[in-house]
Design a protein around this motif. Structure first.
Motif, PDB file in Angstrom:
ATOM      1  N   ASN A 194       0.855  -1.199   0.000  1.00 29.07           N
ATOM      2  CA  ASN A 194       0.000   0.000   0.000  1.00 29.07           C
ATOM      3  C   ASN A 194       0.888   1.246   0.000  1.00 29.07           C
ATOM      4  O   ASN A 194       2.085   1.157   0.288  1.00 29.07           O
ATOM      5  CB  ASN A 194      -0.967  -0.002   1.200  1.00 29.07           C
ATOM      6  CG  ASN A 194      -0.274  -0.107   2.550  1.00 29.07           C
ATOM      7  OD1 ASN A 194       0.774  -0.750   2.669  1.00 29.07           O
ATOM      8  ND2 ASN A 194      -0.822   0.509   3.559  1.00 29.07           N
ATOM      9  N   ASN A 196       0.696   5.188   1.525  1.00 31.62           N
ATOM     10  CA  ASN A 196      -0.070   6.141   2.343  1.00 31.62           C
ATOM     11  C   ASN A 196       0.424   7.561   2.108  1.00 31.62           C
ATOM     12  O   ASN A 196       1.621   7.806   2.013  1.00 31.62           O
ATOM     13  CB  ASN A 196       0.040   5.773   3.824  1.00 31.62           C
ATOM     14  CG  ASN A 196      -0.804   4.554   4.173  1.00 31.62           C
ATOM     15  OD1 ASN A 196      -1.524   4.015   3.320  1.00 31.62           O
ATOM     16  ND2 ASN A 196      -0.718   4.109   5.407  1.00 31.62           N
ATOM     17  N   SER A 337      -7.278   8.642  -6.755  1.00 33.51           N
ATOM     18  CA  SER A 337      -8.029   7.644  -7.531  1.00 33.51           C
ATOM     19  C   SER A 337      -8.107   6.304  -6.800  1.00 33.51           C
ATOM     20  O   SER A 337      -8.867   5.430  -7.182  1.00 33.51           O
ATOM     21  CB  SER A 337      -7.377   7.442  -8.905  1.00 33.51           C
ATOM     22  OG  SER A 337      -6.195   6.654  -8.752  1.00 33.51           O
ATOM     23  N   GLY A 338      -7.287   6.142  -5.748  1.00 37.39           N
ATOM     24  CA  GLY A 338      -7.341   4.889  -4.980  1.00 37.39           C
ATOM     25  C   GLY A 338      -6.233   3.926  -5.318  1.00 37.39           C
ATOM     26  O   GLY A 338      -5.968   2.992  -4.574  1.00 37.39           O
ATOM     27  N   PRO A 348      -2.530   0.057  -3.948  1.00 38.12           N
ATOM     28  CA  PRO A 348      -3.654   0.824  -3.392  1.00 38.12           C
ATOM     29  C   PRO A 348      -3.157   1.950  -2.498  1.00 38.12           C
ATOM     30  O   PRO A 348      -2.141   1.825  -1.815  1.00 38.12           O
ATOM     31  CB  PRO A 348      -4.446  -0.215  -2.580  1.00 38.12           C
ATOM     32  CG  PRO A 348      -3.516  -1.342  -2.339  1.00 38.12           C
ATOM     33  CD  PRO A 348      -2.450  -1.306  -3.407  1.00 38.12           C
ATOM     34  N   THR A 349      -3.863   3.093  -2.503  1.00 38.60           N
ATOM     35  CA  THR A 349      -3.428   4.254  -1.737  1.00 38.60           C
ATOM     36  C   THR A 349      -4.335   4.496  -0.532  1.00 38.60           C
ATOM     37  O   THR A 349      -5.541   4.266  -0.608  1.00 38.60           O
ATOM     38  CB  THR A 349      -3.416   5.520  -2.609  1.00 38.60           C
ATOM     39  OG1 THR A 349      -4.722   5.728  -3.139  1.00 38.60           O
ATOM     40  CG2 THR A 349      -2.416   5.408  -3.741  1.00 38.60           C
ATOM     41  N   GLY A 350      -3.731   4.950   0.556  1.00 43.15           N
ATOM     42  CA  GLY A 350      -4.489   5.241   1.777  1.00 43.15           C
ATOM     43  C   GLY A 350      -4.167   6.633   2.292  1.00 43.15           C
ATOM     44  O   GLY A 350      -3.008   6.943   2.573  1.00 43.15           O
TER      45      GLY A 350
END
Lengths: 402, 135
Positions: A194, A196, A337-338, A348-350
């Motif tokens: 991920n 962040n 955009s996620g 995936p981005t948080g």
């Protein structure tokens, strides 16, 4: 014709100022151009809410009978040590402070469920806080022990004083190693599991005034639900980083030192933060109004998420080893955009910074200005800019040999 | 085919028996273990996803109940304290089952309890202690 802050304040008092948020101005400039946007808009409101390093509060609790001098002694608020080496009854509590008996990372990763940030949240919410102090006696301050409930309404001063907030842009944190890591940027899964990030992007105060033309020392702002002021540049203020053509920093850059009356604040915008395996902090809500003095300010505030590039940094090796390696840059549009692509991997981005709260703050500040409850201030001194020559120094270590 | 996520509480005397193996053979089910722990004095805890025919899954759960295994539906065990959530979304990238999603229109974090596999990653990751998992 450029306009002045004084003219804008007259419009605010007359209920005639046109105030839009930093998201709204982006659309207006895109549609009508900077010239028209400058003519139509007086003030742009920004907003940000996220865990902010280097936050704390100071209190003057009033003198006890008989008197006690906490300076030179020790003091705890709800079990969290506060700094009292100032005088008799002045205290400072930092958001990252932990109770002495917290196990920290003895069994890694620790939970860090309660610390200075949580004490600040509870104190602002009006809850009674347990004060415990122990010191030595003097002829003029004979008392040695103090145990008492403490409430915000009973103290002389309660002041939020955050020496580094509102970072202008920030790292995107990833983990290149084979095991999960626990950082101040959250839990990072192994092998780019991920990414962040932590900025309000389009709504972020300093990204809308990239050269610190209007935000300076003395600027009044929305702070933790109440009001505060910029009191200085924040620590680690680093204006000399590489910038894009529109002067948006491509690395973490400017920071603000802010101060404000805690008694007027709201625990919804000052929240205790626990970062698993890392420690505690304070979630702080900040909103800064930007006067649209001329076309250039209309242009600067029209910054969009696609104009903001953030560096991708490896927190398993690069960050802890203080290597300045950047794995690449990514835009806030892509982060939002996620998922982003790093190498050939989709990650995936948080977000750590709450866009929902940032929008809420920008709207709230807009409402306060429209109603004439909040007027703008002229900065009394500008923050050091990119011409200042300020650079971000690493620690100069000189081993002590005796 | 249906899928049911359940939390099984085993009494300590059953911990040594191949109950899940027997159950899946008998009722022709597929299973996926989401979490398992055995603490000898209290018994065992198993979070399981069962896949199979509707009738078979129901009969398998009845069979487990007869063996004195306490069964709870998983979704009921996971809660979000909405007043504590700030909708930052840091939990979203960590959630392995898409139970936590950021609504791109509102930027609110939505919690879809049905999809939750109770891995507890969000409970650890939430900076504001908004996620609670009770098993």
């Amino acid at each position: 014709m450029p306009r002045t802050i004084q003219e804008i304040n007259e419009k605010i008092k007359a209920g005639k100022a046109v105030v839009v948020t930093a998201e709204e101005i982006t659309g207006i400039v895109k549609k009508k151009g900077v010239g028209k946007a400058f003519q139509e808009v007086d003030v742009v409101t920004t907003g940000t809410f996220g865990p902010m390093c280097s936050s704390g509060m100071y209190l003057n609790i009033g003198h006890t009978k008989p008197r006690i001098k906490l300076g030179g002694g020790t003091c705890k608020l709800n079990g969290v040590p506060a700094y009292c080496g100032l005088a008799a009854v002045d205290l400072f509590l930092g958001a990252a402070q932990l109770p002495d008996d917290d196990p920290r990372n003895k069994i890694h990763p620790g939970g860090f469920r309660y610390g200075g940030g949580h004490v600040i949240e509870e104190f602002v919410a009006g809850k009674d806080i347990e004060l415990e102090a122990s010191t030595y006696g003097t002829d003029c301050y004979p008392r040695r022990e103090l145990r008492s409930w403490l409430n915000i309404k009973d103290v002389n001063e309660a002041v939020l004083f955050n020496i580094r907030n509102a970072y202008q842009n920030y790292n995107v944190a990833v983990n290149l190693s084979d095991k999960a890591i626990f950082t101040y940027m959250g839990i990072l899964k192994p092998r780019l599991g991920n990414a962040n990030y932590c900025s309000a992007g389009v709504l972020s105060p300093l990204l809308n005034d990239p050269l610190y033309r209007t935000i300076g020392i003395g600027t009044r702002l929305f702070l933790g639900g109440g009001e505060g002021f910029v009191s200085w540049q924040g620590t680690q203020h680093n204006p000399s980083v590489p910038r894009t053509e529109r002067e948006v920093p491509r690395r973490p850059a400017g920071t603000l030192c802010v101060i404000g009356d805690l008694k007027g604040m709201d625990a919804r915008y000052l929240r205790g933060v626990s970062m698993y395996g890392y420690g505690t902090s304070l979630g702080v809500g900040i909103g800064i109004p930007i006067p649209i003095l001329d076309e250039e300010m209309a242009f600067f505030t029209s910054v969009a998420d696609e104009d903001i590039l953030a560096p991708i940094v490896d927190y398993s090796k690069g960050y802890p080893e203080l290597k300045s390696d950047v794995l690449g840059e990514v835009s806030y549009k892509d982060l939002r955009s996620g998922k982003i692509t790093i190498g050939n991997k989709e990650v995936p981005t948080g977000p750590l910074s709450s866009l929902t709260k940032a929008r809420e703050i920008a709207q709230l500040l807009k409402g306060r200005i429209e109603k004439g409850e909040f007027v703008l201030t002229e900065a009394v001194e500008r923050l050091p800019g990119k011409e200042s020559g300020i650079t971000f120094k690493a620690f100069q270590e000189r081993p002590i040999e005796r | 085919m249906i899928s049911r996520r359940v939390v099984l509480h085993f009494p300590s005397e059953l911990v040594g028996q191949p109950i899940i193996s027997n159950t899946v053979k008998r009722y022709n089910l597929e299973f996926n273990i989401l979490k398992a722990s055995i603490a000898p004095p209290e018994g065992g805890l198993l979070v399981l996803e069962l896949l199979g025919g509707k009738k078979d899954v129901q009969e398998a759960l009845d069979y487990l109940k007869e063996l004195k295994i306490k069964i709870e539906s998983l979704s009921r065990d996971v809660t979000r304290k909405d007043d504590l959530c700030v909708h930052c979304g840091v939990c979203v990238a960590l959630c392995p089952s898409d139970a936590l999603v950021l609504n791109q229109a509102t930027w609110q974090v939505e919690f879809v309890a049905d999809k939750c596999v109770a891995c507890e990653l969000c409970v650890k990751a939430c900076p504001y202690a908004a996620m609670e998992v009770r098993l």
